[in-house]
Design a protein around this motif. Sequence first.
Motif, PDB file in Angstrom:
ATOM      1  N   ASP A 116       6.850   4.039   8.255  1.00  0.00           N
ATOM      2  CA  ASP A 116       5.951   3.127   8.973  1.00  0.00           C
ATOM      3  C   ASP A 116       5.914   1.748   8.327  1.00  0.00           C
ATOM      4  O   ASP A 116       5.724   0.736   9.005  1.00  0.00           O
ATOM      5  N   ALA A 117       6.107   1.704   7.015  1.00  0.00           N
ATOM      6  CA  ALA A 117       6.147   0.434   6.290  1.00  0.00           C
ATOM      7  C   ALA A 117       7.540  -0.207   6.348  1.00  0.00           C
ATOM      8  O   ALA A 117       7.747  -1.288   5.807  1.00  0.00           O
ATOM      9  N   LYS A 168       4.282  18.201   2.853  1.00  0.00           N
ATOM     10  CA  LYS A 168       3.694  17.126   2.048  1.00  0.00           C
ATOM     11  C   LYS A 168       4.679  15.958   1.920  1.00  0.00           C
ATOM     12  O   LYS A 168       4.296  14.793   1.994  1.00  0.00           O
ATOM     13  N   LEU A 169       5.957  16.285   1.738  1.00  0.00           N
ATOM     14  CA  LEU A 169       6.982  15.253   1.648  1.00  0.00           C
ATOM     15  C   LEU A 169       7.055  14.462   2.948  1.00  0.00           C
ATOM     16  O   LEU A 169       7.157  13.231   2.929  1.00  0.00           O
ATOM     17  N   SER A 170       6.979  15.144   4.071  1.00  0.00           N
ATOM     18  CA  SER A 170       7.032  14.470   5.373  1.00  0.00           C
ATOM     19  C   SER A 170       5.911  13.452   5.525  1.00  0.00           C
ATOM     20  O   SER A 170       6.107  12.384   6.110  1.00  0.00           O
ATOM     21  N   TYR A 171       4.745  13.778   4.995  1.00  0.00           N
ATOM     22  CA  TYR A 171       3.609  12.847   5.022  1.00  0.00           C
ATOM     23  C   TYR A 171       3.976  11.550   4.293  1.00  0.00           C
ATOM     24  O   TYR A 171       3.767  10.448   4.819  1.00  0.00           O
ATOM     25  N   HIS A 172       4.533  11.662   3.099  1.00  0.00           N
ATOM     26  CA  HIS A 172       4.906  10.486   2.315  1.00  0.00           C
ATOM     27  C   HIS A 172       6.061   9.730   2.961  1.00  0.00           C
ATOM     28  O   HIS A 172       6.066   8.493   2.983  1.00  0.00           O
ATOM     29  N   LEU A 173       7.032  10.449   3.508  1.00  0.00           N
ATOM     30  CA  LEU A 173       8.159   9.796   4.179  1.00  0.00           C
ATOM     31  C   LEU A 173       7.688   9.008   5.396  1.00  0.00           C
ATOM     32  O   LEU A 173       8.182   7.912   5.654  1.00  0.00           O
ATOM     33  N   LYS A 174       6.729   9.535   6.137  1.00  0.00           N
ATOM     34  CA  LYS A 174       6.201   8.824   7.306  1.00  0.00           C
ATOM     35  C   LYS A 174       5.550   7.506   6.900  1.00  0.00           C
ATOM     36  O   LYS A 174       5.727   6.481   7.565  1.00  0.00           O
ATOM     37  N   LYS A 227       0.849  -1.199   0.000  1.00  0.00           N
ATOM     38  CA  LYS A 227       0.000   0.000   0.000  1.00  0.00           C
ATOM     39  C   LYS A 227       0.887   1.253   0.000  1.00  0.00           C
ATOM     40  O   LYS A 227       0.593   2.238  -0.675  1.00  0.00           O
ATOM     41  N   ALA A 228       1.975   1.212   0.758  1.00  0.00           N
ATOM     42  CA  ALA A 228       2.904   2.347   0.797  1.00  0.00           C
ATOM     43  C   ALA A 228       3.540   2.580  -0.572  1.00  0.00           C
ATOM     44  O   ALA A 228       3.830   3.714  -0.941  1.00  0.00           O
ATOM     45  N   LEU A 229       3.742   1.516  -1.327  1.00  0.00           N
ATOM     46  CA  LEU A 229       4.361   1.635  -2.648  1.00  0.00           C
ATOM     47  C   LEU A 229       3.352   1.977  -3.746  1.00  0.00           C
ATOM     48  O   LEU A 229       3.742   2.241  -4.879  1.00  0.00           O
ATOM     49  N   ALA A 230       2.077   1.975  -3.399  1.00  0.00           N
ATOM     50  CA  ALA A 230       1.024   2.175  -4.398  1.00  0.00           C
ATOM     51  C   ALA A 230       0.727   3.649  -4.641  1.00  0.00           C
ATOM     52  O   ALA A 230      -0.413   4.029  -4.865  1.00  0.00           O
ATOM     53  N   ASP A 231       1.746   4.472  -4.605  1.00  0.00           N
ATOM     54  CA  ASP A 231       1.579   5.901  -4.831  1.00  0.00           C
ATOM     55  C   ASP A 231       2.741   6.386  -5.687  1.00  0.00           C
ATOM     56  O   ASP A 231       3.907   6.061  -5.410  1.00  0.00           O
TER      57      ASP A 231
END
Length: 88
Positions: A49-50, A39-45, A4-8
């Motif tokens: 987490d994954a 916004k980058l921090s959101y994606h990095l988190k 799911k984390a990679l699905a973006d």
Amino acid sequence: MKFKALADRKRLQIMYELTQRGKTCVCDLCDIVEMAQSKLSYHLKILLDANLITKEIIGTWSYYEINKSEVNGLLSEQLCCIFRPSGS
């Protein structure tokens, strides 16, 4: 959770850039992926987490890099080459 984390698209771009550059400061990643730090921090988190990337704090800056063992264990041999630096 990992897939799911990679699905973006942006997170895949972040993973690719970290693969090519190695350990990279968040300040540089903002410019590389053309994204505001919030916004980058959101994606990095999500990637953290994954357990797909790792974070190291040096002074006041955060540096990120691919969690190679996790990525290699997760993806097939054919897909792992996407997240390996050129020449490895």
